[in-house]
Design an enzyme around this catalytic site. Sequence first.
Site, PDB file in Angstrom:
ATOM      1  N   SER A  16      -3.112 -11.630  -9.784  1.00  0.00           N
ATOM      2  CA  SER A  16      -2.424 -11.947  -8.749  1.00  0.00           C
ATOM      3  C   SER A  16      -1.128 -11.301  -8.402  1.00  0.00           C
ATOM      4  O   SER A  16      -0.720 -11.297  -7.294  1.00  0.00           O
ATOM      5  CB  SER A  16      -2.280 -13.436  -8.566  1.00  0.00           C
TER       6      SER A  16
ATOM      7  N   HIS B 111     -11.543  -0.456  -1.863  1.00  0.00           N
ATOM      8  CA  HIS B 111     -10.007  -0.202  -1.100  1.00  0.00           C
ATOM      9  C   HIS B 111      -9.941   1.426  -0.681  1.00  0.00           C
ATOM     10  O   HIS B 111     -10.223   2.114  -1.676  1.00  0.00           O
ATOM     11  CB  HIS B 111      -8.967  -0.799  -1.708  1.00  0.00           C
TER      12      HIS B 111
ATOM     13  N   ARG C  98       0.007   1.843   4.932  1.00  0.00           N
ATOM     14  CA  ARG C  98      -0.633   2.328   6.239  1.00  0.00           C
ATOM     15  C   ARG C  98      -0.299   1.530   7.437  1.00  0.00           C
ATOM     16  O   ARG C  98       0.021   1.586   8.660  1.00  0.00           O
ATOM     17  CB  ARG C  98      -2.191   2.429   6.003  1.00  0.00           C
TER      18      ARG C  98
END
Length: 606
Positions: free
Chosen positions: A44, A254, A270
Amino acid sequence: MNTIVTDVLIIGAGLAGERTAIEAANQGLDVIILSLVPPRRSHSTAAQGGMQAALGNCAMGRGDNPSIHFEDTVKGSDWGCDQDVARLFCETAPTAVRQMAYWGVPWNRVAAGRKRLPGGQEIYELKEYEGLITARNFGGTAKWRACYTADGTGHTIQYTLDSIVIKLGIKVHDRMEALRLIHNGDKCMGVVARCLRTGKLYTYISKSTVLATGGCGRLYGASTNAVINEGSGMFLALETELVPLGNMEAIQFHPTGLVPVWILITEGARGDGGYLLDKNHHRFMPDYEPKKKELASRDVVARRMIMHMRKGYGVESPYGPHLWLDIRHLGEKHINTNLREIANICRNFAGIDPVNELIPVRPTQHYSMGGVRTNINGAVYGIKGLFACGEAACWDLHGFNRLGGNSLAETIVSGMIVGKKAAEYTLGTELTYSYQQVNNHYNIVRQKIKNIIGGKLNKKRHENVFELKNIMEDVLMKHVGIFRNGKDLLKAVNALQELYHRSRNISLRSSGTGASPELGLALRLPGMIKLALCVAYGALKRTESRGSHYREDYPRRDDKNWLKRTLAYWPEEKDLPCLKYEPVKITEIPPGDRGYGESPGKGGTS
């Protein structure tokens, strides 16, 4: 037999596991977390870009609300999610983000004044909103709602939650691996676990057990996932023969994995204005997606990138063709502040400085939308007292494509909800178990270890666990990737079946005693191959294209026949999963056009 008893046992110390633990502990329950690694080393912490929540504070998020977030999530899932779950999630996310701020997460904040976006558009942040939690743009969304802390969002949230765990006195047993769920065919009573320091076995007995073990990205050879993300919670549930996995064929790639190390380059790059370029330095995404450009949903951008490379526009390298991500125009200050983590990754792992150089990227396995099938409360199908949340679960929020930022939000939101429901279950049940049943599960694990260690003395047991794992990774990369077809998927299923049979004859090269990584992998690998077969076989049987599951031989979404979820069970002594199906819950928005990507097709398909 070393036995430890608790009220709530949580497997996994990432964001979903720790948030669940906090919720249960706040109900006065005794909670233990088991983890392969110390909590602050959980995967995480690698989450970079942001956490989706409809706050509507920044100029480009003005007017946002949970209903708009809900619509984006349903469209992003390609109508594969359960809409009641998506509605609950979107309504809860703003509360979750504000609670994280109260606990200490240093969210980036609105700064008043006029700003010019990379594309030339000017925006004005209002004075009255100054200091409120701001957001950045992410793919597939109508509004800017990805709340962030530079590009280290997962890191800051994990450290904050772990501080709360410590404050509440929640016990964390790290370097401990769950190997088998203890159950009586009706109710889960805990796990058998192995200490990674000593190799000793333990039994943990609990009123309720929560699987929060993360994803299964390391089934694939090239993945942005940490090496610990091998799907352990998923195959532990599958091996009960009672609990199904949902939508395992839904694997997200991804768009921007860093070549050649495959570390994630956040979508925030992006979102902040980065461009994708081909070998001619041409910005090609507007040619395919003139409206969303680089910020269409991840499944669409990843496919467009592969299509463009197939046309010969990829940059050749020793690691295969790739494309470029250009963030140079964002400027040194922005890159070294809002994108400092990826700047350091580029410098340390690829030897390039993104302030002045292009970043080599290629779509890379990133996330599993599938997982242990649960209801809206996080309770798994098939066994009482067992719950799942986060990426380990098929809740089902994401359907066949997850929007960027929805997974980080899901860890916290599902942790809040599932932690509360697990606590309610725990408070309403008695701790009853049979010593004989616990001992039976313990002896099954102990005998399995003896068989593997003793395999060196058996001439028929000669398979190398590392070689088998490499073959599994290669099969999935080659045949079960972004573009799929029946011929390749059948090859994958056949190859994985053979591999599963071979995995029963693993022989160690080491002694297998003490802290033996080779023994650990030998214990996990058959379960990992089972997961790989659930992915490949589910993909073979789903004769349509939906979200991340793209069949070149069935290129259209087929809502007439496939508006349903795959449920994979694993019967005893079988070498293939048993597939069943259940309808997707459509409560508000009927299937339609996503507004980006390929058209869903004609003739009853949408």
